[in-house]
Scaffold this motif. Structure first.
Motif, mmCIF file in Angstrom:
data_model
loop_
_atom_site.group_PDB
_atom_site.id
_atom_site.type_symbol
_atom_site.label_atom_id
_atom_site.label_comp_id
_atom_site.label_asym_id
_atom_site.label_seq_id
_atom_site.Cartn_x
_atom_site.Cartn_y
_atom_site.Cartn_z
ATOM 1 N N GLU A 43 -0.931 1.329 2.655
ATOM 2 C CA GLU A 43 -0.027 1.462 1.508
ATOM 3 C C GLU A 43 -0.692 0.965 0.224
ATOM 4 O O GLU A 43 -0.619 1.596 -0.828
ATOM 5 C CB GLU A 43 1.241 0.645 1.819
ATOM 6 C CG GLU A 43 2.205 0.482 0.690
ATOM 7 C CD GLU A 43 3.212 1.631 0.645
ATOM 8 O OE1 GLU A 43 4.012 1.614 -0.277
ATOM 9 O OE2 GLU A 43 3.180 2.522 1.532
ATOM 10 N N ALA A 44 -1.397 -0.172 0.339
ATOM 11 C CA ALA A 44 -1.986 -0.791 -0.851
ATOM 12 C C ALA A 44 -3.307 -0.130 -1.274
ATOM 13 O O ALA A 44 -3.588 -0.016 -2.464
ATOM 14 C CB ALA A 44 -2.217 -2.282 -0.596
ATOM 15 N N PHE A 45 -4.123 0.278 -0.310
ATOM 16 C CA PHE A 45 -5.511 0.645 -0.665
ATOM 17 C C PHE A 45 -5.917 2.081 -0.341
ATOM 18 O O PHE A 45 -7.013 2.506 -0.696
ATOM 19 C CB PHE A 45 -6.491 -0.316 0.010
ATOM 20 C CG PHE A 45 -6.296 -1.760 -0.377
ATOM 21 C CD1 PHE A 45 -6.541 -2.172 -1.688
ATOM 22 C CD2 PHE A 45 -5.843 -2.685 0.546
ATOM 23 C CE1 PHE A 45 -6.369 -3.498 -2.055
ATOM 24 C CE2 PHE A 45 -5.660 -4.012 0.185
ATOM 25 C CZ PHE A 45 -5.921 -4.425 -1.113
ATOM 26 N N TRP A 46 -5.112 2.828 0.382
ATOM 27 C CA TRP A 46 -5.480 4.212 0.695
ATOM 28 C C TRP A 46 -4.650 5.184 -0.123
ATOM 29 O O TRP A 46 -3.461 4.929 -0.311
ATOM 30 C CB TRP A 46 -5.262 4.490 2.184
ATOM 31 C CG TRP A 46 -6.381 3.993 3.055
ATOM 32 C CD1 TRP A 46 -7.570 3.446 2.655
ATOM 33 C CD2 TRP A 46 -6.411 3.999 4.500
ATOM 34 N NE1 TRP A 46 -8.320 3.102 3.762
ATOM 35 C CE2 TRP A 46 -7.642 3.440 4.901
ATOM 36 C CE3 TRP A 46 -5.524 4.432 5.491
ATOM 37 C CZ2 TRP A 46 -8.002 3.284 6.245
ATOM 38 C CZ3 TRP A 46 -5.877 4.287 6.814
ATOM 39 C CH2 TRP A 46 -7.114 3.721 7.189
ATOM 40 N N ALA A 58 -8.077 -9.609 -2.932
ATOM 41 C CA ALA A 58 -7.095 -8.521 -2.911
ATOM 42 C C ALA A 58 -6.602 -8.267 -1.484
ATOM 43 O O ALA A 58 -5.412 -8.013 -1.256
ATOM 44 C CB ALA A 58 -7.721 -7.258 -3.493
ATOM 45 N N ILE A 113 -13.399 -3.365 -2.841
ATOM 46 C CA ILE A 113 -12.168 -4.136 -2.655
ATOM 47 C C ILE A 113 -12.548 -5.515 -2.121
ATOM 48 O O ILE A 113 -13.133 -5.637 -1.045
ATOM 49 C CB ILE A 113 -11.203 -3.395 -1.711
ATOM 50 C CG1 ILE A 113 -10.773 -2.090 -2.409
ATOM 51 C CG2 ILE A 113 -9.995 -4.263 -1.377
ATOM 52 C CD1 ILE A 113 -9.929 -1.193 -1.573
ATOM 53 N N ARG A 156 0.458 -1.888 5.868
ATOM 54 C CA ARG A 156 0.444 -2.524 4.551
ATOM 55 C C ARG A 156 -0.881 -2.267 3.818
ATOM 56 O O ARG A 156 -0.910 -2.005 2.624
ATOM 57 C CB ARG A 156 0.670 -4.034 4.689
ATOM 58 C CG ARG A 156 2.135 -4.414 4.600
ATOM 59 C CD ARG A 156 2.321 -5.884 4.841
ATOM 60 N NE ARG A 156 1.993 -6.232 6.230
ATOM 61 C CZ ARG A 156 1.377 -7.347 6.616
ATOM 62 N NH1 ARG A 156 0.976 -8.225 5.713
ATOM 63 N NH2 ARG A 156 1.155 -7.579 7.887
ATOM 64 N N LEU A 157 -1.974 -2.338 4.572
ATOM 65 C CA LEU A 157 -3.283 -2.092 3.947
ATOM 66 C C LEU A 157 -3.378 -0.654 3.446
ATOM 67 O O LEU A 157 -3.866 -0.388 2.346
ATOM 68 C CB LEU A 157 -4.410 -2.382 4.946
ATOM 69 C CG LEU A 157 -4.623 -3.860 5.273
ATOM 70 C CD1 LEU A 157 -5.533 -4.013 6.490
ATOM 71 C CD2 LEU A 157 -5.211 -4.606 4.079
ATOM 72 N N SER A 169 -0.515 -4.671 10.477
ATOM 73 C CA SER A 169 -1.044 -4.902 9.117
ATOM 74 C C SER A 169 -1.668 -3.648 8.510
ATOM 75 O O SER A 169 -1.800 -3.535 7.292
ATOM 76 C CB SER A 169 -2.084 -6.019 9.148
ATOM 77 O OG SER A 169 -3.131 -5.691 10.036
ATOM 78 N N LYS A 171 -4.234 -11.090 -0.358
ATOM 79 C CA LYS A 171 -2.930 -11.005 -1.005
ATOM 80 C C LYS A 171 -2.019 -10.054 -0.221
ATOM 81 O O LYS A 171 -0.854 -10.345 0.021
ATOM 82 C CB LYS A 171 -3.125 -10.519 -2.441
ATOM 83 C CG LYS A 171 -1.938 -10.773 -3.304
ATOM 84 C CD LYS A 171 -2.298 -10.701 -4.772
ATOM 85 C CE LYS A 171 -1.007 -10.534 -5.574
ATOM 86 N NZ LYS A 171 -1.226 -9.795 -6.800
ATOM 87 N N VAL A 172 -2.578 -8.923 0.201
ATOM 88 C CA VAL A 172 -1.774 -7.939 0.920
ATOM 89 C C VAL A 172 -1.499 -8.402 2.350
ATOM 90 O O VAL A 172 -0.399 -8.226 2.876
ATOM 91 C CB VAL A 172 -2.480 -6.561 0.915
ATOM 92 C CG1 VAL A 172 -1.813 -5.592 1.869
ATOM 93 C CG2 VAL A 172 -2.487 -5.999 -0.503
#
Ligand code: TXA
Ligand code: MG
Length: 326
Positions: free
Chosen positions: A88-91, A201, A197, A85-86, A82, A204-205
């Motif tokens: 990718e979305a938040f960093w 949110a 965050i 994905r995290l 995971s 969702k990710v």
């Protein structure tokens, strides 16, 4: 011990910061959340310098900051899928992940824990420092132990002058509140510190439930109840009570959010003693520490804060206010 603290900025500031950090010194650096007090995370003596400068107990774990997620395997092990994905979305951004530490990582930086907190921050100046030093940088907020986290270079100087080699000025912080910390070391992802965050949110990710305990785990040193404190006594007061109660106009400062300034002025409280941080939690978060700092500069008084909504989008603000009021 007092040392001379330099205020650095611009290209030469970045260059000097990188040099100081490589030599094992502590330098305060800008991030998008709050200013951090950075040191080489792989150098035990440098990390010990952070604890000394802050006056913070050495069993309180630190966050390690990286230029990007490529270096993650140097610091953490058993990384769940995971994380990709995290990341990718938040960093880069205000999310800190709690993972198992890699075996060779010194317990000095993790406060003796087997876990490690890691984040890739989103600030162009700090990014340059991370990329050019090629270091992992341990960085707690750049304040003395239990005090308010600074959101500008001036606030850092105010609290840390004489304790650190330098402050690198990168302007005011975008968010003004510390990062969200997400624990990925147990079966269910858990927010251990609320921040910019939110849970929705993250869910969702991740596509699964994220736990948000009402009370954060005080078993982790550093996650203590009395924290983020201004010098003045801070009290949270409901809107109705704020309007009804008598307020000492000589010593009280008021932080409100629902536009009650007129009623406060009618009580004889000066306009410079009132801050309205608005009903938008993002704006409120951005201005909260800066306002508390400003009031602390004016006088040693009492700060009354109008209670904010108990909804999830206010979780980070309510967490900090409850600790500031302890
Ligand atoms: O936004 C932020 O996170 C800022 C900027 C500078 O990046 N940093 C920050 O660091 O707020 P600090 O040290 O003030 O707060 C980090 C908190 C600690 O109080 C501790 O509770 C938790 O993160 N923490 C760090 N490492 C941990 C670990 N291995 N296990 C559990 N908690 C940890
Ligand atoms: Mg802190």
């Amino acid at each position: 011990m007092t040392i001379q603290t330099k205020l650095l900025s611009g290209e030469s500031g970045i260059r000097q910061t990188v040099e100081l950090l490589k030599r094992g010194q502590c330098v305060a650096v800008p991030t998008e959340t709050v200013y951090g007090l950075a040191a080489d995370a792989s150098n035990d003596q440098a990390v010990a310098g952070i604890y000394e400068a802050k006056g913070r107990p050495s069993n309180h774990p630190l966050i390690v900051h990286l230029a990007n997620s490529d270096a993650l395997p140097n610091w953490a092990t058993n990384i769940p899928e995971s994380v990709e994905r995290l990341a990718e979305a938040f960093w880069p951004g205000p999310l800190t992940l709690l993972l198992r530490k890699a075996e060779h990582v010194s317990p000095t930086v993790t406060g003796g824990f087997e876990t490690i907190a890691i984040r890739v921050p989103d600030h162009p100046v700090f990014h340059r420092v991370l990329a050019e030093s090629q270091l992992g940088l341990a960085a707690p907020s750049a304040n003395r132990y239990k005090k308010l986290s600074p959101t500008s270079a001036d606030q850092v100087l105010n609290g840390m002058k004489g304790y650190i080699s330098a402050v690198l000025d990168g302007g005011p912080c975008e968010f003004g509140l510390e990062s969200t910390i997400l624990d990925l070391t147990s079966t269910q992802p858990t927010i251990v510190r609320s921040g910019p965050i939110g849970r929705a949110a993250l869910q969702k990710v991740l596509g699964c439930e994220v736990l948000l305990p009402k009370k954060h785990n005080v078993a982790v040193p550093g996650n203590v109840e009395a924290h983020y404190q201004p010098n003045a006594r801070l009290q949270r007061v409901s809107q109705a009570d704020m309007i009804q109660r008598s307020i000492d106009a000589q010593t009280a400062y008021v932080v409100c959010s629902t536009g009650m300034e007129k009623q406060l002025l009618d009580k004889g409280i000066g306009s410079t003693q009132i801050a309205d941080l608005t009903t938008d939690p993002v704006t409120y978060a951005h201005d909260l520490y800066a306002t508390l700092y400003q009031f602390d500069q004016l006088d040693f008084g009492e700060i009354l804060v109008e209670a904010t909504p108990e909804t999830e989008d206010w979780a980070a603000i309510n967490d900090r206010l409850s600790r500031a009021a302890t």
